[in-house]
Design a protein around this motif. Structure first.
Motif, PDB file in Angstrom:
ATOM      1  N   ASP A  45      14.073 -29.411   4.028  1.00  0.00           N
ATOM      2  CA  ASP A  45      14.521 -30.759   4.336  1.00  0.00           C
ATOM      3  C   ASP A  45      15.414 -30.679   5.566  1.00  0.00           C
ATOM      4  N   ARG A  46      16.688 -30.900   5.419  1.00  0.00           N
ATOM      5  CA  ARG A  46      17.614 -30.826   6.549  1.00  0.00           C
ATOM      6  C   ARG A  46      18.614 -29.697   6.384  1.00  0.00           C
ATOM      7  N   THR A  47      18.336 -28.746   5.535  1.00  0.00           N
ATOM      8  CA  THR A  47      19.264 -27.652   5.293  1.00  0.00           C
ATOM      9  C   THR A  47      18.681 -26.360   5.848  1.00  0.00           C
ATOM     10  N   VAL A  48      19.481 -25.610   6.618  1.00  0.00           N
ATOM     11  CA  VAL A  48      19.067 -24.342   7.197  1.00  0.00           C
ATOM     12  C   VAL A  48      19.746 -23.220   6.419  1.00  0.00           C
ATOM     13  N   PHE A  49      18.966 -22.303   5.920  1.00  0.00           N
ATOM     14  CA  PHE A  49      19.483 -21.138   5.205  1.00  0.00           C
ATOM     15  C   PHE A  49      19.224 -19.923   6.089  1.00  0.00           C
ATOM     16  N   VAL A  50      20.262 -19.373   6.691  1.00  0.00           N
ATOM     17  CA  VAL A  50      20.129 -18.238   7.593  1.00  0.00           C
ATOM     18  C   VAL A  50      20.456 -16.958   6.832  1.00  0.00           C
ATOM     19  N   SER A  51      19.571 -15.975   6.944  1.00  0.00           N
ATOM     20  CA  SER A  51      19.817 -14.681   6.315  1.00  0.00           C
ATOM     21  C   SER A  51      20.986 -13.990   7.009  1.00  0.00           C
TER      22      SER A  51
END
Length: 126
Positions: A41-47
């Motif tokens: 959606d509008r959420t970025v999950f960066v490793s």
């Protein structure tokens, strides 16, 4: 405080969210079975990023300060590839987080697995 958020379509069913994998050559490639980042959606999950030079895959010389600087550069490149930047990272009302102790896991565990779940159907795009 817990808030329930639902996005319903015209039929009253939960609407599908889109998941997009983020990859850039301007940051080190993932060294395991994970993506550099995922957008839902509008959420970025960066490793988690290390102080590695993306050109050669090696940790940069110069100790903790140099590696911290490079890790932040790598993170910034991934954010840019996702269409945002450091201004989009939480600075107040912080999100949940996970923190590990690499030397040992609680109770002598040998594996730790982290997950972020999103309620509702997902549609993958490339």
């Amino acid at each position: 405080m817990f808030h329930s958020v639902r996005s319903l379509n015209s039929l009253g069913k939960m609407a599908a969210l889109v998941r997009r994998i983020i990859t850039t050559a301007k940051a080190p490639a993932a060294i395991g079975p994970y993506s550099q980042a995922v957008v839902v959606d509008r959420t970025v999950f960066v490793s988690g990023q290390l102080g590695m030079d993306p050109a050669n895959g090696q940790l940069v010389a110069g100790g903790v300060q140099a590696q911290t600087r490079q890790a932040l550069v790598n993170l910034g490149e991934i954010l840019k590839a996702a269409g945002c930047g450091y201004g989009n990272v939480f600075s107040t009302n912080f999100p949940a987080r996970a923190a590990y102790q690499v030397a040992a896991l609680p109770r002598g565990g040998l594996v730790e697995i982290e997950a972020v779940a999103v309620l509702g159907p997902l549609n993958d795009t490339s």
